[in-house]
Design a protein around this motif. Structure first.
Motif, mmCIF file in Angstrom:
data_model
loop_
_atom_site.group_PDB
_atom_site.id
_atom_site.type_symbol
_atom_site.label_atom_id
_atom_site.label_comp_id
_atom_site.label_asym_id
_atom_site.label_seq_id
_atom_site.Cartn_x
_atom_site.Cartn_y
_atom_site.Cartn_z
ATOM 1 N N UNK A 300 0.797 -1.230 0.018
ATOM 2 C CA UNK A 300 -0.015 0.143 -0.135
ATOM 3 C C UNK A 300 0.780 1.257 -0.050
ATOM 4 N N UNK A 301 1.929 1.494 0.774
ATOM 5 C CA UNK A 301 2.827 2.151 0.645
ATOM 6 C C UNK A 301 3.540 2.721 -0.811
ATOM 7 N N UNK A 302 3.653 1.513 -1.418
ATOM 8 C CA UNK A 302 4.184 1.483 -2.767
ATOM 9 C C UNK A 302 2.992 2.281 -3.566
ATOM 10 N N UNK A 303 1.885 1.833 -3.495
ATOM 11 C CA UNK A 303 1.007 2.091 -4.216
ATOM 12 C C UNK A 303 0.599 4.106 -3.881
ATOM 13 N N UNK A 356 -7.130 5.657 -9.944
ATOM 14 C CA UNK A 356 -7.881 6.757 -9.057
ATOM 15 C C UNK A 356 -8.683 7.699 -9.450
ATOM 16 N N UNK A 357 -10.092 7.859 -9.222
ATOM 17 C CA UNK A 357 -10.915 8.725 -9.689
ATOM 18 C C UNK A 357 -10.531 10.262 -9.044
ATOM 19 N N UNK A 358 -9.770 10.951 -9.800
ATOM 20 C CA UNK A 358 -8.830 12.010 -9.232
ATOM 21 C C UNK A 358 -10.050 13.273 -9.069
ATOM 22 N N UNK A 359 -10.960 13.270 -9.946
ATOM 23 C CA UNK A 359 -12.062 14.387 -9.871
ATOM 24 C C UNK A 359 -12.911 14.280 -8.623
ATOM 25 N N UNK A 360 -13.028 12.996 -8.310
ATOM 26 C CA UNK A 360 -13.937 12.695 -6.795
ATOM 27 C C UNK A 360 -12.925 12.840 -5.988
ATOM 28 N N UNK A 361 -11.694 12.183 -5.708
ATOM 29 C CA UNK A 361 -10.818 12.574 -4.718
ATOM 30 C C UNK A 361 -10.657 14.087 -4.529
ATOM 31 N N UNK A 362 -10.432 14.862 -5.430
ATOM 32 C CA UNK A 362 -10.277 16.511 -5.303
ATOM 33 C C UNK A 362 -11.521 16.939 -4.580
ATOM 34 N N UNK A 375 -11.401 6.258 0.821
ATOM 35 C CA UNK A 375 -11.750 5.143 0.218
ATOM 36 C C UNK A 375 -11.816 5.111 -1.245
ATOM 37 N N UNK A 376 -11.580 6.545 -1.957
ATOM 38 C CA UNK A 376 -11.539 6.604 -3.114
ATOM 39 C C UNK A 376 -10.216 5.818 -3.559
ATOM 40 N N UNK A 377 -9.198 6.137 -2.688
ATOM 41 C CA UNK A 377 -7.784 5.500 -3.054
ATOM 42 C C UNK A 377 -8.023 4.058 -2.639
ATOM 43 N N UNK A 381 -6.726 0.955 -5.290
ATOM 44 C CA UNK A 381 -5.724 -0.014 -4.640
ATOM 45 C C UNK A 381 -6.386 -1.638 -4.611
ATOM 46 N N UNK A 382 -7.514 -1.753 -4.353
ATOM 47 C CA UNK A 382 -8.260 -3.092 -4.325
ATOM 48 C C UNK A 382 -8.568 -3.605 -5.720
ATOM 49 N N UNK A 383 -8.292 -2.884 -6.652
ATOM 50 C CA UNK A 383 -8.431 -3.314 -7.965
ATOM 51 C C UNK A 383 -7.633 -4.373 -8.225
ATOM 52 N N UNK A 384 -7.907 -5.782 -8.715
ATOM 53 C CA UNK A 384 -6.815 -6.520 -9.065
ATOM 54 C C UNK A 384 -6.502 -6.108 -10.569
ATOM 55 N N UNK A 385 -5.425 -5.818 -10.872
ATOM 56 C CA UNK A 385 -4.899 -5.186 -12.165
ATOM 57 C C UNK A 385 -3.991 -6.313 -12.853
ATOM 58 N N UNK A 386 -3.889 -7.423 -12.321
ATOM 59 C CA UNK A 386 -3.049 -8.491 -12.864
ATOM 60 C C UNK A 386 -3.604 -8.876 -14.350
ATOM 61 N N UNK A 387 -4.712 -8.992 -14.737
ATOM 62 C CA UNK A 387 -4.998 -9.068 -16.188
ATOM 63 C C UNK A 387 -4.505 -7.818 -16.862
ATOM 64 N N UNK A 388 -4.350 -6.779 -16.361
ATOM 65 C CA UNK A 388 -3.873 -5.551 -17.439
ATOM 66 C C UNK A 388 -2.348 -5.566 -17.669
ATOM 67 N N UNK A 389 -1.604 -6.035 -16.062
ATOM 68 C CA UNK A 389 -0.004 -6.409 -16.377
ATOM 69 C C UNK A 389 0.136 -7.154 -17.352
#
Length: 430
Positions: A300-303, A356-362, A375-377, A381-389
């Protein structure tokens, strides 16, 4: 065309067994991201272009201050190291450059360049070494190098860094990284101000030797090998150095070089804001400068670090162009496997930060909604992006599962039969 060390048949066979499931997983994730207004192919394309350099010393077995236990098939020299780095690049397509450490990797620069070009590899930042004594070195760095009380020792350290620049010019490198172990173990051992003044004077000489299109990265570390005081101990001192030296000087952030629980992502933000972030040495830690695999302890720190980087990228922050490199010590794993996984973990953090939804975060930040902001972050972070990689690797001709392909190829057993066993028992990180 670049030479491949691992047989293409091995990679193709492994990919064939996984491709159908990957395509289903990618389509499923794409549908879910689409509902969030995110185009999965756009994220994949960015991941494809993201690269991290391999440290030449990382492909050897590491150690501790107490002992080192060599692994099978360790590289005998820089040319073996280049071959190991080529395997990592072939299977991940995420590590196209190698960062050399001089004098450990000293060899004919033209021969080095030729060896790397066989595999389509380039060279990242050069790394000088004045934290240990080389064979036949005239003056010792036991009590310091660029900040040493003796002018002759400082001159020797300056000349070494200038030599690294000259080697790098031939190789096509564009940066020099300077990390020193200078410091003290006892109160009163050194005068803090005079030591720092000597360091700055020496660094100004090195800076003056930089080619016009080069960068100088200075690296801070809180402690070790000095345990009472360190000349370049934190990001504040590092920032002062970069400001003092000039526009080509930047701060390099090693994730393990901070006290436990330090807010590294905020340091990153500050350095971006004041245009002095040079780049990273990625690794992970539990207690100190553990040099563990990136993302293995605190992903999470890396994220969160990449959340700051992506924020700067998307806002076109002025002067933002950080270098990325792994810097790890592998004591109980196959270094090639650890470096492949670490490169993937760095890409993973980048991909998650892109979600990250940056508009919502702001909006949540401006509205002081702390819960929804965090929770926006977390949603990204909880999204499994392995298929993208994995799809990014497949698209570039790499392995869907780099570890599986590497083990199927039997590369470690092959080089173990070719490279003589190294004796163990000595201390030292590398």
């Amino acid at each position: 065309m670049s030479e491949a060390i691992i047989s293409a048949d091995v990679v193709d066979k492994n990919n064939a067994a996984r491709k159908a499931n990957l395509e289903r997983d990618y389509a499923s994730l794409g549908e879910r991201l689409d509902r969030r207004g995110i185009a999965i192919d756009a994220i994949r394309d960015k991941v494809e272009k993201f690269a991290v350099a391999i440290p030449s010393w990382g492909v050897g077995t590491g150690g501790t201050r107490f002992a080192r236990f060599p692994g099978a098939g360790e590289p005998r020299d820089i040319f073996d190291k280049i071959e190991d780095c080529a395997v990592i690049q072939q299977l991940t397509q995420a590590t196209p450059t190698v960062s050399l450490h001089i004098p450990w990797d000293k060899a004919d620069p033209n021969r080095l360049k030729q060896a790397a070009s066989r595999f389509g590899l380039g060279f990242d930042a050069m790394n000088s070494n004045t934290f240990s004594d080389a064979r036949d070195q005239k003056l010792s760095y036991k009590f310091g190098s660029l900040s040493h009380a003796d002018a002759g020792t400082r001159r020797q350290a300056v000349e070494h860094n200038l030599e690294c620049i000259e080697i790098g010019r031939t190789l096509g490198s564009k940066a020099l990284t300077v990390w020193i172990g200078d410091g003290s173990n006892f109160p009163g051992q050194v005068n803090f101000a005079r030591a720092f003044e000597r360091y700055l004077d020496a660094m100004k000489e090195i800076y003056a030797g930089l080619p016009a299109d080069w960068k100088l990265f200075t690296e801070h570390k809180m402690y070790e090998p000095a345990f009472y005081s360190t000349v370049v101990q934190d990001w504040g001192t590092n920032y002062l150095i970069a400001k003092e030296l000039g526009d080509k000087a930047f701060c390099l952030v090693d994730l393990g070089h901070h006290a436990p629980n330090v807010n590294i992502e905020m340091i990153v933000s500050r350095l971006i804001q004041f245009k002095k972030l040079g780049g990273f040495h990625f690794n992970d830690s539990k207690y100190g400068d553990d040099d563990l695999d990136a993302g293995s302890i605190d992903p999470y720190r890396l994220f969160l670090v990449f959340n700051e980087l992506v924020d700067a990228e998307l806002s076109d922050a002025e002067g933002f162009d950080p270098a990325h490199m792994l810097d790890q010590s592998h004591n109980v794993t196959d270094p090639i496997e650890s470096l492949m996984l670490s490169a993937v973990e760095v890409q993973r953090a980048y991909a998650q930060a892109l979600l990250v939804d940056r508009k919502a975060l702001e909006g949540f930040q401006d509205g002081n909604d702390a819960l929804m902001a965090t929770q926006t972050l977390k949603a990204a972070y909880r999204t499994d992006v392995e298929p993208i990689l994995a799809m990014a690797r497949l698209k570039r001709g790499a392995a869907i599962d780099p570890i599986a392909a590497y083990r199927a190829a039997g590369y470690r057993a092959k080089v173990a039969a070719e490279r003589p066993a190294v004796a163990g028992g000595s201390g030292g990180i590398v």
